[in-house]
Design a protein around this motif. Structure first.
Motif, PDB file in Angstrom:
ATOM      1  N   ALA A 102      42.004 -58.806 -35.804  1.00  0.00           N
ATOM      2  CA  ALA A 102      41.475 -59.317 -34.537  1.00  0.00           C
ATOM      3  C   ALA A 102      40.891 -58.201 -33.678  1.00  0.00           C
ATOM      4  O   ALA A 102      39.836 -58.371 -33.048  1.00  0.00           O
ATOM      5  N   ASP A 103      41.547 -57.047 -33.647  1.00  0.00           N
ATOM      6  CA  ASP A 103      41.033 -55.925 -32.856  1.00  0.00           C
ATOM      7  C   ASP A 103      39.688 -55.452 -33.392  1.00  0.00           C
ATOM      8  O   ASP A 103      38.790 -55.117 -32.626  1.00  0.00           O
ATOM      9  N   GLY A 104      39.541 -55.402 -34.697  1.00  0.00           N
ATOM     10  CA  GLY A 104      38.285 -54.989 -35.293  1.00  0.00           C
ATOM     11  C   GLY A 104      37.157 -55.965 -34.981  1.00  0.00           C
ATOM     12  O   GLY A 104      36.048 -55.548 -34.629  1.00  0.00           O
ATOM     13  N   ALA A 122      32.492 -55.601 -40.424  1.00  0.00           N
ATOM     14  CA  ALA A 122      32.068 -56.807 -41.148  1.00  0.00           C
ATOM     15  C   ALA A 122      32.398 -56.687 -42.632  1.00  0.00           C
ATOM     16  O   ALA A 122      32.941 -57.620 -43.236  1.00  0.00           O
ATOM     17  N   GLN A 123      32.104 -55.543 -43.225  1.00  0.00           N
ATOM     18  CA  GLN A 123      32.369 -55.345 -44.645  1.00  0.00           C
ATOM     19  C   GLN A 123      33.860 -55.350 -44.945  1.00  0.00           C
ATOM     20  O   GLN A 123      34.280 -55.839 -45.988  1.00  0.00           O
ATOM     21  N   ASN A 124      34.683 -54.828 -44.030  1.00  0.00           N
ATOM     22  CA  ASN A 124      36.138 -54.854 -44.212  1.00  0.00           C
ATOM     23  C   ASN A 124      36.690 -56.274 -44.186  1.00  0.00           C
ATOM     24  O   ASN A 124      37.815 -56.510 -44.614  1.00  0.00           O
ATOM     25  N   HIS A 125      35.901 -57.212 -43.679  1.00  0.00           N
ATOM     26  CA  HIS A 125      36.298 -58.624 -43.637  1.00  0.00           C
ATOM     27  C   HIS A 125      35.530 -59.435 -44.675  1.00  0.00           C
ATOM     28  O   HIS A 125      35.409 -60.648 -44.559  1.00  0.00           O
ATOM     29  N   GLN A 126      34.986 -58.764 -45.690  1.00  0.00           N
ATOM     30  CA  GLN A 126      34.193 -59.388 -46.738  1.00  0.00           C
ATOM     31  C   GLN A 126      33.037 -60.188 -46.155  1.00  0.00           C
ATOM     32  O   GLN A 126      32.628 -61.220 -46.688  1.00  0.00           O
TER      33      GLN A 126
END
Length: 184
Positions: A75-77, A170-174
């Motif tokens: 959520a923070d990201g 965005a990439q860390n969340h696929q």
């Protein structure tokens, strides 16, 4: 001079923090906390502190946030990515511009399962009215240290790392991040 030095120290600290974030991300050592959270409220909470800035600049904010969207992620990201995108939208908008932040669930027909069910995913869009970017600039905005107008660097602040950080989030969340628009 002391005020000038304090201002430069703040800029340097921000640059160092941004570089550390990207370095940890590149090394796969970024501590991400994934949990179920209310994405609608997270996006709205990230936008609200900007309302007064937008009002003071005589610009207009529009929120189109679909209620009750829950998501699993950091959520923070996500909040940080929204802040980065909105900050860029404000800095790169024309006087009296409309700035819109939207969140909606969309179906992805290409990701249909074996039984024909559509998979849905959230889409966050940040829109502004401004000078626009050339196609060449749009291809480069997510590169580290890229600034479309380096002459405004001192005026608007930043070092050209924000959109790189938003892309990493965005990439860390696929997920993915993109820019669209037209010059003028």
């Amino acid at each position: 001079w002391v005020d000038y030095i304090k201002s430069e120290i703040k800029l340097m600290a921000r640059l160092i923090n941004d570089l550390l974030y990207l370095a940890k991300n590149d090394a796969g050592r970024l501590p991400l906390v994934y949990s179920s959270f209310d994405l609608s409220r997270t996006v709205e909470a990230a936008v609200l502190p900007f309302e007064s800035i937008i009002f003071e600049q005589e610009k207009y904010l529009e929120l189109e946030i679909q209620e009750g969207i829950r998501w699993v992620g950091d959520a923070d990201g996500i909040s940080q990515a929204v802040v980065i995108l909105l900050d860029n939208a404000i800095k790169n908008s024309s006087p009296e511009a409309r700035i819109r932040v939207s969140l909606e669930m969309v179906s992805n027909r290409r990701a249909q399962g074996r039984f024909g069910k559509n998979h849905t995913h959230p889409v966050i869009t940040v829109y502004n009215q401004g000078e626009g970017l050339s196609q060449k600039e749009m291809n480069q905005v997510f590169k580290r240290f890229y600034r479309s107008d380096s002459s405004r660097a001192r005026e608007t602040g930043g070092c050209g790392l924000g959109l790189s950080i938003a892309q990493a989030i965005a990439q860390n969340h696929q997920g993915s991040i993109s820019v669209a628009g037209k010059e003028g």
